[in-house]
Design an enzyme around this catalytic site. Structure first.
Site, PDB file in Angstrom:
ATOM      1  N   CYS A 126       4.403   5.469  -5.707  1.00 32.10           N
ATOM      2  CA  CYS A 126       4.806   4.140  -5.248  1.00 32.10           C
ATOM      3  C   CYS A 126       4.648   3.965  -3.747  1.00 32.10           C
ATOM      4  O   CYS A 126       5.069   2.958  -3.198  1.00 32.10           O
ATOM      5  CB  CYS A 126       6.247   3.838  -5.658  1.00 32.10           C
ATOM      6  SG  CYS A 126       7.442   5.034  -5.021  1.00 32.10           S
ATOM      7  N   ARG A 134     -35.080   1.765  -0.517  1.00 30.03           N
ATOM      8  CA  ARG A 134     -33.757   2.363  -0.742  1.00 30.03           C
ATOM      9  C   ARG A 134     -32.932   1.366  -1.528  1.00 30.03           C
ATOM     10  O   ARG A 134     -33.250   0.171  -1.569  1.00 30.03           O
ATOM     11  CB  ARG A 134     -33.075   2.692   0.587  1.00 30.03           C
ATOM     12  CG  ARG A 134     -32.846   1.487   1.482  1.00 30.03           C
ATOM     13  CD  ARG A 134     -32.394   1.883   2.865  1.00 30.03           C
ATOM     14  NE  ARG A 134     -32.362   0.734   3.773  1.00 30.03           N
ATOM     15  CZ  ARG A 134     -32.345   0.822   5.085  1.00 30.03           C
ATOM     16  NH1 ARG A 134     -32.361   2.002   5.672  1.00 30.03           N
ATOM     17  NH2 ARG A 134     -32.321  -0.255   5.842  1.00 30.03           N
ATOM     18  N   ARG A 149     -39.508   9.838  11.982  1.00 33.64           N
ATOM     19  CA  ARG A 149     -38.363   8.982  11.662  1.00 33.64           C
ATOM     20  C   ARG A 149     -37.249   9.802  11.031  1.00 33.64           C
ATOM     21  O   ARG A 149     -37.484  10.728  10.261  1.00 33.64           O
ATOM     22  CB  ARG A 149     -38.774   7.859  10.697  1.00 33.64           C
ATOM     23  CG  ARG A 149     -39.964   7.046  11.176  1.00 33.64           C
ATOM     24  CD  ARG A 149     -40.373   5.999  10.155  1.00 33.64           C
ATOM     25  NE  ARG A 149     -39.465   4.875  10.133  1.00 33.64           N
ATOM     26  CZ  ARG A 149     -39.509   3.920   9.198  1.00 33.64           C
ATOM     27  NH1 ARG A 149     -40.376   3.997   8.211  1.00 33.64           N
ATOM     28  NH2 ARG A 149     -38.673   2.909   9.240  1.00 33.64           N
ATOM     29  N   GLU A 151       9.540  12.885  -2.415  1.00 33.96           N
ATOM     30  CA  GLU A 151       9.084  12.451  -1.093  1.00 33.96           C
ATOM     31  C   GLU A 151       9.397  13.465  -0.006  1.00 33.96           C
ATOM     32  O   GLU A 151       9.151  13.210   1.184  1.00 33.96           O
ATOM     33  CB  GLU A 151       9.703  11.088  -0.742  1.00 33.96           C
ATOM     34  CG  GLU A 151      11.202  11.041  -0.904  1.00 33.96           C
ATOM     35  CD  GLU A 151      11.770   9.637  -0.813  1.00 33.96           C
ATOM     36  OE1 GLU A 151      11.213   8.831  -0.049  1.00 33.96           O
ATOM     37  OE2 GLU A 151      12.764   9.354  -1.507  1.00 33.96           O
ATOM     38  N   LYS A 205     -34.588   8.544   2.869  1.00 35.98           N
ATOM     39  CA  LYS A 205     -35.919   8.011   3.171  1.00 35.98           C
ATOM     40  C   LYS A 205     -37.011   8.916   2.611  1.00 35.98           C
ATOM     41  O   LYS A 205     -37.950   8.453   1.955  1.00 35.98           O
ATOM     42  CB  LYS A 205     -36.073   7.861   4.686  1.00 35.98           C
ATOM     43  CG  LYS A 205     -37.292   7.059   5.116  1.00 35.98           C
ATOM     44  CD  LYS A 205     -37.262   6.817   6.626  1.00 35.98           C
ATOM     45  CE  LYS A 205     -36.079   5.940   6.986  1.00 35.98           C
ATOM     46  NZ  LYS A 205     -35.887   5.800   8.434  1.00 35.98           N
ATOM     47  N   TYR A 252       0.638   6.294 -13.618  1.00 36.61           N
ATOM     48  CA  TYR A 252       0.479   4.963 -13.035  1.00 36.61           C
ATOM     49  C   TYR A 252       0.501   5.046 -11.522  1.00 36.61           C
ATOM     50  O   TYR A 252       0.945   6.035 -10.931  1.00 36.61           O
ATOM     51  CB  TYR A 252       1.589   4.009 -13.524  1.00 36.61           C
ATOM     52  CG  TYR A 252       2.969   4.321 -13.012  1.00 36.61           C
ATOM     53  CD1 TYR A 252       3.420   3.830 -11.787  1.00 36.61           C
ATOM     54  CD2 TYR A 252       3.843   5.114 -13.756  1.00 36.61           C
ATOM     55  CE1 TYR A 252       4.685   4.116 -11.315  1.00 36.61           C
ATOM     56  CE2 TYR A 252       5.109   5.415 -13.288  1.00 36.61           C
ATOM     57  CZ  TYR A 252       5.530   4.923 -12.065  1.00 36.61           C
ATOM     58  OH  TYR A 252       6.784   5.209 -11.586  1.00 36.61           O
ATOM     59  N   MET A 294     -29.779   6.459  14.037  1.00 36.02           N
ATOM     60  CA  MET A 294     -30.483   7.642  14.522  1.00 36.02           C
ATOM     61  C   MET A 294     -31.879   7.239  14.979  1.00 36.02           C
ATOM     62  O   MET A 294     -32.251   6.076  14.918  1.00 36.02           O
ATOM     63  CB  MET A 294     -30.514   8.712  13.434  1.00 36.02           C
ATOM     64  CG  MET A 294     -29.140   9.303  13.168  1.00 36.02           C
ATOM     65  SD  MET A 294     -29.187  10.623  11.951  1.00 36.02           S
ATOM     66  CE  MET A 294     -29.733   9.740  10.491  1.00 36.02           C
ATOM     67  N   GLY A 316       6.768   9.328  -3.544  1.00 33.07           N
ATOM     68  CA  GLY A 316       6.856   8.443  -2.373  1.00 33.07           C
ATOM     69  C   GLY A 316       5.967   9.005  -1.276  1.00 33.07           C
ATOM     70  O   GLY A 316       6.428   9.737  -0.400  1.00 33.07           O
ATOM     71  N   SER A 338       8.428   9.665  -9.290  1.00 29.36           N
ATOM     72  CA  SER A 338       7.563   8.726  -8.585  1.00 29.36           C
ATOM     73  C   SER A 338       7.348   9.291  -7.191  1.00 29.36           C
ATOM     74  O   SER A 338       8.314   9.520  -6.455  1.00 29.36           O
ATOM     75  CB  SER A 338       8.199   7.344  -8.500  1.00 29.36           C
ATOM     76  OG  SER A 338       7.335   6.452  -7.814  1.00 29.36           O
ATOM     77  N   HIS A 388     -30.828  -5.789  12.706  1.00 25.49           N
ATOM     78  CA  HIS A 388     -29.809  -4.749  12.844  1.00 25.49           C
ATOM     79  C   HIS A 388     -28.411  -5.326  12.607  1.00 25.49           C
ATOM     80  O   HIS A 388     -27.601  -4.752  11.860  1.00 25.49           O
ATOM     81  CB  HIS A 388     -29.892  -4.137  14.253  1.00 25.49           C
ATOM     82  CG  HIS A 388     -28.786  -3.168  14.553  1.00 25.49           C
ATOM     83  ND1 HIS A 388     -27.606  -3.543  15.137  1.00 25.49           N
ATOM     84  CD2 HIS A 388     -28.686  -1.843  14.322  1.00 25.49           C
ATOM     85  CE1 HIS A 388     -26.817  -2.485  15.269  1.00 25.49           C
ATOM     86  NE2 HIS A 388     -27.449  -1.439  14.784  1.00 25.49           N
ATOM     87  N   GLY A 409     -30.376   2.194  11.848  1.00 27.59           N
ATOM     88  CA  GLY A 409     -30.437   2.089  13.298  1.00 27.59           C
ATOM     89  C   GLY A 409     -29.582   3.082  14.054  1.00 27.59           C
ATOM     90  O   GLY A 409     -29.576   3.083  15.282  1.00 27.59           O
ATOM     91  N   ARG A 428      14.820   1.477  -7.230  1.00 32.34           N
ATOM     92  CA  ARG A 428      15.226   2.571  -6.341  1.00 32.34           C
ATOM     93  C   ARG A 428      16.582   2.227  -5.727  1.00 32.34           C
ATOM     94  O   ARG A 428      16.745   1.156  -5.124  1.00 32.34           O
ATOM     95  CB  ARG A 428      14.193   2.775  -5.234  1.00 32.34           C
ATOM     96  CG  ARG A 428      14.535   3.950  -4.319  1.00 32.34           C
ATOM     97  CD  ARG A 428      13.470   4.161  -3.262  1.00 32.34           C
ATOM     98  NE  ARG A 428      13.494   3.131  -2.233  1.00 32.34           N
ATOM     99  CZ  ARG A 428      12.599   3.045  -1.244  1.00 32.34           C
ATOM    100  NH1 ARG A 428      11.605   3.910  -1.182  1.00 32.34           N
ATOM    101  NH2 ARG A 428      12.690   2.085  -0.340  1.00 32.34           N
TER     102      ARG A 428
END
Length: 906
Positions: A858, A343, A99, A771, A30, A878, A110, A792, A790, A459, A108, A639
């Site tokens: 994955c 804003r 404010r 994993e 603000k 990936y 604060m 897990g 990969s 609000h 709203g 897997r």
């Protein structure tokens, strides 16, 4: 020898003329934007901002910075000189607002106090200066009401009840019909409430009012509703809030005055036009609180054309300057327009995509910036179902379409009930006359929000849009009675608490009962059943299509799917999957095949085991043939079997009962008894950390080799059919390289046998899941035997934290989230400091050993927007996720590749 200089003392207060929009960290959103508008020469009432640094000092120490009072005094003196009047002086008082203003918008959540400087003495001077006694006493009662609730902690309902009594005594329904004499009595009543509830008189010293209000704003940063909102929006708790002290301008001076909120584009749809609300003879809180129903902003042209035309010019200036949708608060004081705030506006998911593409077309932003204006979470919202327009429905009302979506649930009339019922598994719609910040927990719990008052800037509307929650506001024909927990609809029908209602946030329509839903047009687009076109739905599809194209061009991460059958694989491919990153073979053994696996695990002899494997092999092979055909030309990571052992064994309790019953009846039960003894032998206290994954493959001879043979034979068959299978074999739950070496040696031998038998050259990459913490810590060694990793992250999160996911989420995660121990569940978004550090370390160690090591993930984190950004930074190749989340991962991968520091479009 140079003398030591004292370090430069921090500056805690900035005049509006000193800041700019890039100082949000210091001045809050603000304050930074008030300074920016001042610099642009727009009509901003003079004032100053107390920095977030001052707030942090106060929150850390419990005391304001020593220098703050003097700095505030100096800036107040300058403001008084500029305005030609003193704060709270008796004859012609300067009044100010105090404010809040954090870096990120928290509408709203604060505190704000208006009209500071009014007292028993100065209210008379204000009346004389304004020539309007009613206005002065109205302003004074507002100050006592806001100050009493916000600063002194008085129950706000007590003031509302006194106001309602005053209106009832006058036989009027709106507060603007109260006259000066009525308001004088109300001020007396309000001061009595303050004295009784706060144990002190309402302060008459204007500087004391201001100082106490500043502290109250600081304190509101750690208020319950503010902390809850930050957790919901994932805003850090250590930012603090700035405080803006601004000279008051008055919208409650009569019919030539008013206040309003405007948007440069529709925050619900993204369409360009005149959007907002205006309320004559009112102060700003009246609009956002939804207490009085507003008129559309376009009506201002008829009411005050001069101010309207000026506002339109300013809105165009601000949108071109910020290059985005702007949310503006303004006041008109006797024909003079003043800008109180701007804003970058919160918007719905559909509006975000439309606006981003519109701004690209207008040349205001480029594609890279456009990707920062939308999020994967917003795309996921657009994929939710919508109401079936052809269904038979009973419409009972219509309000303002404040935040889109199709929400169905039981009507509840307070936040406590919404939370309670939601935790019991009920879907609820929170119904209120208007919401206020204290309703936040109920709004979070509800499927949607319905109010009978307020507009697009109330609000309820602003907060719902920020949360992506369906909302209908201002449904005036619905009579909401929160005390009796009911809502009366046109025709006299009464909706009691617990009755099911449906609300459409895209049209504003309210229905009795449950309305059926149909797929989203965005899902139909990804499925290939809808193409960009001209009507409203197709316009959204066009925007999504363009943003996905931007993302796909920019992203480095590839996106694969977690899919276990051809049907899921084909759907994933339509959604843009670039392969399968996880095929869970245990899902192939459920149903009719479970008995075969049970026999295999419980086999006493090699002959029994071989018979089970022989029966399973052709079934497995056919699974993979179908999968490789569906994903032809794309990688498929299979897997090998990785269930906890108990998933393939009879339930020990059920089996014990069967044996006991057979014994009591003296019936034959040799097979059941033998089975029970075997189950007891293999029973585990903690199956998730027991005989599963690679351990199962090493303990049960032939299990993994059968699966590898099925994969290899299926690949060979697809090659013979001129297909292009790209199978990858993944060994689960490896903790040491020796486990992987043994399985790999057996797998290589099987593949060689299939190649010899079929005369087909197969390129089957063999890798492993990371994993377990030990696997991550010894990744450099494991990479010697693995062509890919990969991660897990589901199991890695469990083993790093020592959590059993199935148990802890239901038992104590809610408490951990409420106490702020978690900002979000570590199973939802990756724990960067703990689990994430292991992922990074394992990736780096693995590639030091094998530079061409392929890296993916994955776990469910592969489709989580924030986690996708982490995986991009960690250098993975990936991510893999469920088919429905593939578009989200694609978009976020593009955003991660183009992420620009400092970009903020919350």
């Amino acid at each position: 020898m140079s003398e030591n200089k004292e370090p430069h003392a921090p500056k805690f207060v900035y005049d509006f003329t000193e800041g700019n929009k890039d100082l949000k960290d210091l001045l809050g959103g603000k304050g930074a934007n008030l300074a920016e508008m001042t610099n642009l020469g727009l009509p901003v009432p003079p004032g100053f901002t107390i920095t977030t640094e001052a707030c942090k000092v106060y929150l850390d120490s419990g005391e304001e910075p020593a220098a703050l009072r003097d700095e505030v005094s100096a800036h107040l003196d300058a403001l008084e000189q500029k305005m030609g009047k003193k704060l709270g002086q008796a004859d012609d008082p300067l009044l100010v607002s105090v404010r809040s203003g954090a870096k990120f918008s928290m509408p709203g959540m604060m505190d704000t106090v208006l009209n500071i400087g009014l007292s028993d003495a100065s209210v008379q001077g204000l009346a004389a200066q304004a020539g309007d006694e009613r206005f002065a006493w109205d302003s004074y009662r507002r100050l006592i009401q806001m100050f009493g609730k916000t600063v002194l902690g008085v129950d706000g309902d007590l003031f509302e009840e006194a106001l309602d009594k005053a209106k009832a005594a006058k036989k009027v329904t709106v507060d603007t019909d109260l006259e000066a004499a009525d308001l004088k009595k109300l001020v007396t009543a309000f001061k009595k409430i303050v004295k009784k509830e706060a144990g002190r008189e309402f302060p008459q010293d204007p500087r004391e009012q201001m100082d106490l209000a500043i502290k109250a704003v600081f304190d509101s940063w750690n208020g319950d509703r503010a902390r809850l909102y930050r957790r919901q929006e994932r805003i850090p708790h250590d930012l603090g809030t700035a405080v803006n002290v601004c000279s008051m301008v008055f919208g409650n001076l009569g019919p030539d005055s008013g206040t309003g909120v405007a948007f440069t584009r529709d925050p619900a749809s993204g369409h360009q036009g005149v959007y907002g609300d205006y309320l004559q003879n009112a102060q700003g809180e009246d609009v956002v609180a939804g207490i009085r129903n507003t008129v559309p902003l376009a009506e201002l042209e008829r009411i005050d054309k001069k101010s309207y035309d000026q506002l339109m010019r300013i809105m165009e200036t601000l949108e071109n300057h910020y290059k985005d949708l702007c949310d503006i608060e303004f006041t008109i004081e006797r024909g003079q327009l003043w800008m109180l705030q701007t804003r970058v506006g919160k918007r719905t998911a559909g509006a975000a995509f439309r606006i981003a593409t519109q701004l690209v077309d207008q040349g205001l932003i480029d594609e890279t910036e456009a990707l920062q204006r939308v999020t994967g979470a917003q795309l996921a919202q657009l994929m939710f179902p919508r109401f079936d327009e052809d269904a038979k429905v009973e419409q009972v009302g219509r309000g303002i379409a404040a935040s889109p979506g199709a929400a169905v649930g039981k009507a509840v009339f307070d936040s406590y009930t919404a939370v309670k019922w939601s935790r019991s598994g009920e879907k609820v719609i929170l119904v209120r006359r208007e919401t206020n910040p204290d309703d936040l927990d109920g709004m979070i719990a509800a499927e949607g929000i319905l109010t009978s008052r307020g507009g697009k800037t109330s609000h309820a509307a602003v907060v719902a849009r920020g949360m992506g929650k369906t909302c209908v506001c201002g449904a005036e024909e619905l009579e909401v009675d929160t005390k009796r927990r009911r809502m009366t609809v046109p025709g006299g029908h009464v909706v009691e608490e617990g009755d099911v209602i449906s609300i459409d946030g895209s049209t504003g329509k309210v229905y009795l009962g449950e309305v059926p839903v149909v797929p989203s047009p965005v899902v139909e687009y990804f499925e290939g059943r809808m193409h960009p076109g001209a009507d409203d739905a197709d316009e959204l599809v066009e925007a999504v299509h363009r943003m996905m194209a931007f993302a796909d061009r920019k992203r480095r991460l590839r996106v694969r799917a977690n899919a276990d059958n051809a049907e899921d694989a084909l759907r994933a491919r339509r959604f843009g999957a670039q392969g399968i990153g996880l095929c869970r073979t245990e899902h192939m053994f459920l149903g009719d095949r479970r008995e075969l696996v049970e026999r295999l695990i419980l086999a006493d002899t090699e002959e029994e085991r071989e018979a089970s494997l022989k029966a399973l092999l052709p079934l497995q092979k056919q699974d993979f043939v179908e999968l490789f055909e569906a994903m032809d030309g794309l990688p498929v990571t299979v897997r090998l079997l990785d269930p906890p052992l108990h998933e393939f064994l009879p339930d020990i309790t059920e089996l014990s009962v069967r044996v006991a019953l057979a014994e009591s009846r003296q019936e034959p039960h040799e097979n059941e008894l033998r089975l029970l003894q075997a189950v007891h032998r293999l029973h585990e206290q903690n199956p998730m950390l027991g005989l599963r994954g690679v351990r199962l493959g090493l303990v049960i001879p032939g299990l993994f080799t059968m699966q590898v043979r099925a994969i290899a034979e299926a690949a060979a068959e697809r090659k013979a059919a001129k297909g292009d299978p790209r199978a990858e074999i993944m060994i689960p739950l490896v903790g040491t390289v020796q486990e992987l070496e043994i399985v790999r040696e057996e797998a290589d031998q099987v593949v060689a046998e299939v190649e010899a038998a079929t005369g087909t050259r197969l390129k089957l990459a063999i890798g492993t899941m990371i994993e377990l913490p030990r696997a991550a810590l010894t990744a450099g060694q494991i990479a010697e035997a693995a062509e890919f990793f990969s991660f897990g992250t589901n199991d890695l999160t469990q083993t790093v934290w020592g959590f059993s996911r199935d148990d802890v989420e239901a038992s104590f995660f809610t408490a951990y989230l409420e106490k702020g121990i978690f900002g979000v569940s570590p199973f939802e978004t990756i724990d960067k400091d703990g689990v994430g550090s292991l992922v990074k370390a394992a990736a780096e160690a693995g590639r030091r050993t094998r530079p061409d090591l392929k890296l993916g993930v994955c776990g469910e984190h592969g489709g989580d927007p924030e986690s996708v950004h982490f995986f991009h930074e960690a250098g993975l190749d990936y991510v893999s996720c469920s088919p429905f989340r593939i578009p989200v991962a694609r978009l976020e991968a593009g955003r991660a590749a183009t992420q620009s520091a400092g970009s903020d479009h919350r």
